[in-house]
Scaffold this motif. Structure first.
Motif, PDB file in Angstrom:
ATOM      1  N   GLY A  22       0.787  -1.225   0.000  1.00 51.73           N
ATOM      2  CA  GLY A  22       0.000   0.000   0.000  1.00 51.73           C
ATOM      3  C   GLY A  22       0.815   1.268   0.000  1.00 51.73           C
ATOM      4  O   GLY A  22       0.288   2.353  -0.252  1.00 51.73           O
ATOM      5  N   GLY A  23       2.104   1.173   0.285  1.00 52.12           N
ATOM      6  CA  GLY A  23       2.951   2.360   0.291  1.00 52.12           C
ATOM      7  C   GLY A  23       2.521   3.361   1.349  1.00 52.12           C
ATOM      8  O   GLY A  23       2.131   3.000   2.455  1.00 52.12           O
ATOM      9  N   LEU A  24       2.568   4.641   0.981  1.00 54.74           N
ATOM     10  CA  LEU A  24       2.280   5.717   1.931  1.00 54.74           C
ATOM     11  C   LEU A  24       0.805   6.124   1.956  1.00 54.74           C
ATOM     12  O   LEU A  24       0.446   7.103   2.615  1.00 54.74           O
ATOM     13  N   LEU A  25      -0.015   5.425   1.205  1.00 50.72           N
ATOM     14  CA  LEU A  25      -1.472   5.482   1.315  1.00 50.72           C
ATOM     15  C   LEU A  25      -2.126   6.738   0.763  1.00 50.72           C
ATOM     16  O   LEU A  25      -3.073   6.661  -0.023  1.00 50.72           O
ATOM     17  N   THR A  26      -1.686   7.934   1.171  1.00 52.46           N
ATOM     18  CA  THR A  26      -2.365   9.162   0.740  1.00 52.46           C
ATOM     19  C   THR A  26      -1.338  10.224   0.345  1.00 52.46           C
ATOM     20  O   THR A  26      -0.189  10.212   0.801  1.00 52.46           O
ATOM     21  N   ASP A  27      -1.798  11.190  -0.473  1.00 46.75           N
ATOM     22  CA  ASP A  27      -0.914  12.286  -0.856  1.00 46.75           C
ATOM     23  C   ASP A  27      -0.583  13.180   0.333  1.00 46.75           C
ATOM     24  O   ASP A  27       0.488  13.783   0.391  1.00 46.75           O
ATOM     25  N   GLU A  28      -1.499  13.291   1.282  1.00 45.07           N
ATOM     26  CA  GLU A  28      -1.228  14.082   2.489  1.00 45.07           C
ATOM     27  C   GLU A  28      -0.025  13.511   3.236  1.00 45.07           C
ATOM     28  O   GLU A  28       0.855  14.261   3.696  1.00 45.07           O
ATOM     29  N   ILE A  29       0.031  12.195   3.337  1.00 46.60           N
ATOM     30  CA  ILE A  29       1.175  11.565   4.000  1.00 46.60           C
ATOM     31  C   ILE A  29       2.429  11.706   3.147  1.00 46.60           C
ATOM     32  O   ILE A  29       3.530  11.948   3.674  1.00 46.60           O
ATOM     33  N   ARG A  30       2.279  11.577   1.847  1.00 51.35           N
ATOM     34  CA  ARG A  30       3.453  11.725   0.965  1.00 51.35           C
ATOM     35  C   ARG A  30       4.080  13.109   1.115  1.00 51.35           C
ATOM     36  O   ARG A  30       5.309  13.249   1.063  1.00 51.35           O
ATOM     37  N   CYS A  31       3.259  14.134   1.275  1.00 55.61           N
ATOM     38  CA  CYS A  31       3.793  15.485   1.458  1.00 55.61           C
ATOM     39  C   CYS A  31       4.699  15.571   2.685  1.00 55.61           C
ATOM     40  O   CYS A  31       5.628  16.383   2.728  1.00 55.61           O
ATOM     41  N   LYS A  32       4.451  14.748   3.670  1.00 56.69           N
ATOM     42  CA  LYS A  32       5.240  14.750   4.897  1.00 56.69           C
ATOM     43  C   LYS A  32       6.430  13.797   4.837  1.00 56.69           C
ATOM     44  O   LYS A  32       7.497  14.091   5.383  1.00 56.69           O
ATOM     45  N   VAL A  33       6.259  12.661   4.141  1.00 55.71           N
ATOM     46  CA  VAL A  33       7.287  11.615   4.177  1.00 55.71           C
ATOM     47  C   VAL A  33       8.290  11.748   3.038  1.00 55.71           C
ATOM     48  O   VAL A  33       9.494  11.541   3.258  1.00 55.71           O
ATOM     49  N   TRP A  34       7.849  12.081   1.832  1.00 61.80           N
ATOM     50  CA  TRP A  34       8.794  12.179   0.724  1.00 61.80           C
ATOM     51  C   TRP A  34       9.975  13.105   1.041  1.00 61.80           C
ATOM     52  O   TRP A  34      11.129  12.754   0.741  1.00 61.80           O
ATOM     53  N   PRO A  35       9.756  14.285   1.645  1.00 61.66           N
ATOM     54  CA  PRO A  35      10.921  15.118   1.988  1.00 61.66           C
ATOM     55  C   PRO A  35      11.885  14.422   2.944  1.00 61.66           C
ATOM     56  O   PRO A  35      13.107  14.620   2.843  1.00 61.66           O
ATOM     57  N   HIS A  80       7.879  -5.102 -29.632  1.00 65.15           N
ATOM     58  CA  HIS A  80       6.496  -4.619 -29.631  1.00 65.15           C
ATOM     59  C   HIS A  80       5.750  -5.141 -28.410  1.00 65.15           C
ATOM     60  O   HIS A  80       5.024  -4.388 -27.743  1.00 65.15           O
ATOM     61  N   LEU A  81       5.934  -6.413 -28.092  1.00 62.30           N
ATOM     62  CA  LEU A  81       5.268  -7.006 -26.937  1.00 62.30           C
ATOM     63  C   LEU A  81       5.685  -6.309 -25.644  1.00 62.30           C
ATOM     64  O   LEU A  81       4.838  -5.894 -24.841  1.00 62.30           O
ATOM     65  N   LEU A  82       6.988  -6.182 -25.439  1.00 63.98           N
ATOM     66  CA  LEU A  82       7.480  -5.670 -24.165  1.00 63.98           C
ATOM     67  C   LEU A  82       7.268  -4.168 -24.014  1.00 63.98           C
ATOM     68  O   LEU A  82       7.121  -3.667 -22.894  1.00 63.98           O
ATOM     69  N   SER A  83       7.233  -3.443 -25.126  1.00 62.09           N
ATOM     70  CA  SER A  83       7.053  -1.993 -25.015  1.00 62.09           C
ATOM     71  C   SER A  83       5.613  -1.623 -24.688  1.00 62.09           C
ATOM     72  O   SER A  83       5.338  -0.500 -24.260  1.00 62.09           O
ATOM     73  N   GLN A  84       4.682  -2.565 -24.875  1.00 63.47           N
ATOM     74  CA  GLN A  84       3.279  -2.330 -24.522  1.00 63.47           C
ATOM     75  C   GLN A  84       3.043  -2.870 -23.115  1.00 63.47           C
ATOM     76  O   GLN A  84       2.660  -4.016 -22.933  1.00 63.47           O
ATOM     77  N   ILE A  85       3.289  -2.041 -22.124  1.00 65.83           N
ATOM     78  CA  ILE A  85       3.209  -2.503 -20.745  1.00 65.83           C
ATOM     79  C   ILE A  85       1.746  -2.677 -20.327  1.00 65.83           C
ATOM     80  O   ILE A  85       0.919  -1.791 -20.541  1.00 65.83           O
ATOM     81  N   PRO A  86       1.390  -3.822 -19.743  1.00 63.56           N
ATOM     82  CA  PRO A  86       0.005  -4.018 -19.283  1.00 63.56           C
ATOM     83  C   PRO A  86      -0.344  -3.036 -18.167  1.00 63.56           C
ATOM     84  O   PRO A  86       0.502  -2.677 -17.356  1.00 63.56           O
ATOM     85  N   GLN A  87      -1.614  -2.628 -18.131  1.00 60.70           N
ATOM     86  CA  GLN A  87      -2.044  -1.677 -17.114  1.00 60.70           C
ATOM     87  C   GLN A  87      -2.611  -2.371 -15.874  1.00 60.70           C
ATOM     88  O   GLN A  87      -2.864  -1.717 -14.860  1.00 60.70           O
ATOM     89  N   ASP A  88      -2.813  -3.690 -15.964  1.00 64.49           N
ATOM     90  CA  ASP A  88      -3.415  -4.410 -14.836  1.00 64.49           C
ATOM     91  C   ASP A  88      -2.409  -5.294 -14.118  1.00 64.49           C
ATOM     92  O   ASP A  88      -2.726  -6.383 -13.647  1.00 64.49           O
ATOM     93  N   LEU A  89      -1.189  -4.823 -14.020  1.00 64.63           N
ATOM     94  CA  LEU A  89      -0.147  -5.595 -13.350  1.00 64.63           C
ATOM     95  C   LEU A  89      -0.452  -5.736 -11.857  1.00 64.63           C
ATOM     96  O   LEU A  89      -1.036  -4.836 -11.247  1.00 64.63           O
ATOM     97  N   PRO A  90      -0.029  -6.838 -11.237  1.00 69.59           N
ATOM     98  CA  PRO A  90      -0.181  -7.001  -9.782  1.00 69.59           C
ATOM     99  C   PRO A  90       0.951  -6.248  -9.068  1.00 69.59           C
ATOM    100  O   PRO A  90       1.950  -6.827  -8.649  1.00 69.59           O
ATOM    101  N   TYR A  91       0.769  -4.957  -8.903  1.00 69.20           N
ATOM    102  CA  TYR A  91       1.862  -4.085  -8.491  1.00 69.20           C
ATOM    103  C   TYR A  91       2.472  -4.482  -7.140  1.00 69.20           C
ATOM    104  O   TYR A  91       3.696  -4.474  -6.992  1.00 69.20           O
ATOM    105  N   GLU A  92       1.647  -4.808  -6.168  1.00 70.06           N
ATOM    106  CA  GLU A  92       2.205  -5.153  -4.866  1.00 70.06           C
ATOM    107  C   GLU A  92       3.051  -6.421  -4.942  1.00 70.06           C
ATOM    108  O   GLU A  92       4.115  -6.512  -4.324  1.00 70.06           O
TER     109      GLU A  92
END
Length: 417
Positions: free
Chosen positions: A72-85, A292-304
């Motif tokens: 889930g990472g940092l969950l929200t942009d509000e938290i990212r504003c505090k943690v990324w720095p 051609h296959l590899l340059s078309q990255i799927p959008q439904d990857l299991p990111y986690e």
């Protein structure tokens, strides 16, 4: 070092995942609302842990890195504003004011190219955003890029840089984005901003050795097709911002990359290829088809899952073990090889101390390289067997955060007197 870190991390992962499984099993036969309540509770615990780390004295950056890497990472942009720095060692209490746009654009050699790229970046803004708001953000995007380039004349603009900058702009706003992007550009992204693409090519050269370590069949197929690594160029230099359509996935990856070693994006690129193993092997074995296959990255990857796998691979096959295959004559100039300088500078060591430390590390590194080159290739299968234990959820996050801290900058309150 990687294996010792792995042993410790596996122990923590077993405890963590056993607890998680004990908690969730009774809910599997319960109504959906009970399961949702469990995950809401888990999210609240993570938020509480993040704010506890932020409020610690000194700030607990190791925990923040672990939170950024874990599910889930940092969950929200509000938290990212505090943690990324904090992840980039940027002092938010002393942000410099932005100069006027007109001052930046006059006689700037990069202005026209930046303008063209930003005008073509419509898809990077949220759908349905009013035109006047988007156009205002595009003007801010131009100013941020030109500001960083003006303050750092050693950096050279490249097409795709704006894809990274716009992500920071949309998450944290123009003033903080400028400070974060400047720090990122002089460290993680520095190799992409050289006058030539030599160092970028060198980083891409790590891709095939990683694939070879995990799946020699896929590696050999790609070598036979002579596809090279250019298909992954836009992935690498934009941190996947240019190729992913869902902004949530982009910022999730940025959480991960900001908490890790500068080479982590190339490990993530490798796990995407490995995840598509069957598609690759079913493809016609020629350059055009595979590219051609590899340059078309799927959008439904299991990111986690892929993030966890990339973390596993980084611990199993750290850059030092792949350096021989990815080597080039000017390897010492890359951000990956000099990231330790960033760490040392972050604790305010004198430059001469840094240089002496780098020299001692280089000598030790040469000895380690000699040792690595004498190991039989089959040793990787032993490590793969050990790493099979990390399939459980969360193991990679625990493993990678400890490994990443070898390179990551240390943050002490005295950095900001």
């Amino acid at each position: 070092m990687a294996l010792s870190l792995l042993s410790s991390s596996l122990h923590e992962a077993v405890v963590t995942n056993t607890t998680m499984q004990c908690d969730i099993v009774p809910l599997l036969g319960s109504p959906g609302s009970a399961l949702m309540s469990y995950f809401d509770s888990k999210k609240k615990r993570k938020v509480a842990e993040i704010y506890q780390a932020l409020n610690s004295d000194p700030i607990d950056v190791a925990t923040l890195r672990r939170m950024a890497i874990s599910e889930g990472g940092l969950l929200t942009d509000e938290i990212r504003c505090k943690v990324w720095p904090k992840l980039l060692s940027v002092n938010t209490d002393d942000l410099p004011p932005l100069p006027a746009g007109k001052e930046l654009r006059e006689d700037n050699k990069d202005y026209q190219q930046v303008l063209l790229d930003v005008r073509r970046s419509l898809r990077r803004f949220p759908p349905g955003m009013p035109d006047d708001q988007r156009e205002g953000l595009q003007e801010e995007l131009i100013d941020i890029i030109l500001h960083v380039l003006k303050r750092n004349p050693q950096l050279h603009y490249y097409q795709g840089y704006h894809d990274i900058v716009v992500t920071f702009l949309l998450v944290v706003g123009d003033r903080l984005a400028t400070a974060l992007v400047e720090k990122l550009s002089t460290h993680h992204l520095r190799d992409f901003m050289d006058p030539t693409m030599d160092n970028t090519k060198h980083i891409l050269n790590y891709l095939m050795p990683i694939i070879d370590q995990v799946n020699p069949e896929v590696h050999d197929f790609m070598q036979s097709a002579e596809v090279g690594t250019i298909f992954a160029l836009s992935w690498l230099i934009t941190w996947f911002g240019h190729v992913l359509s869902d902004f949530r996935h982009v910022v999730r990856l940025y959480d991960f990359f900001l908490a890790c070693h500068p080479l982590m994006p190339i490990y993530f690129a490798a796990v995407i290829v490995l995840y598509r193993e069957q598609e690759v092997l079913d493809c016609e074995c020629d350059m055009a088809s595979v590219h051609h296959l590899l340059s078309q990255i799927p959008q439904d990857l299991p990111y986690e899952t892929l993030i966890s796998r990339a973390g596993d691979l980084f611990v199993q096959f750290p850059p030092s073990e792949l350096a021989r295959e990815a080597a080039q004559q000017q390897a010492e100039r890359t951000a990956a090889s000099t990231f330790k300088d960033f760490e040392l500078a972050s604790v305010q060591q004198r430059p001469d101390t840094v240089l002496r430390q780098r020299f001692r590390e280089r000598l030790r590194g040469e000895e380690r390289t000699k040792s690595i080159l004498t190991k039989p290739r089959t040793n990787r299968f032993v490590k793969l067997a050990v790493m099979g234990l990390t399939v459980a959820l969360g193991a990679a996050a625990l493993a990678v955060v400890k490994s990443a801290l070898e390179w990551a900058p240390k943050f002490e309150l005295q950095i900001f007197p």
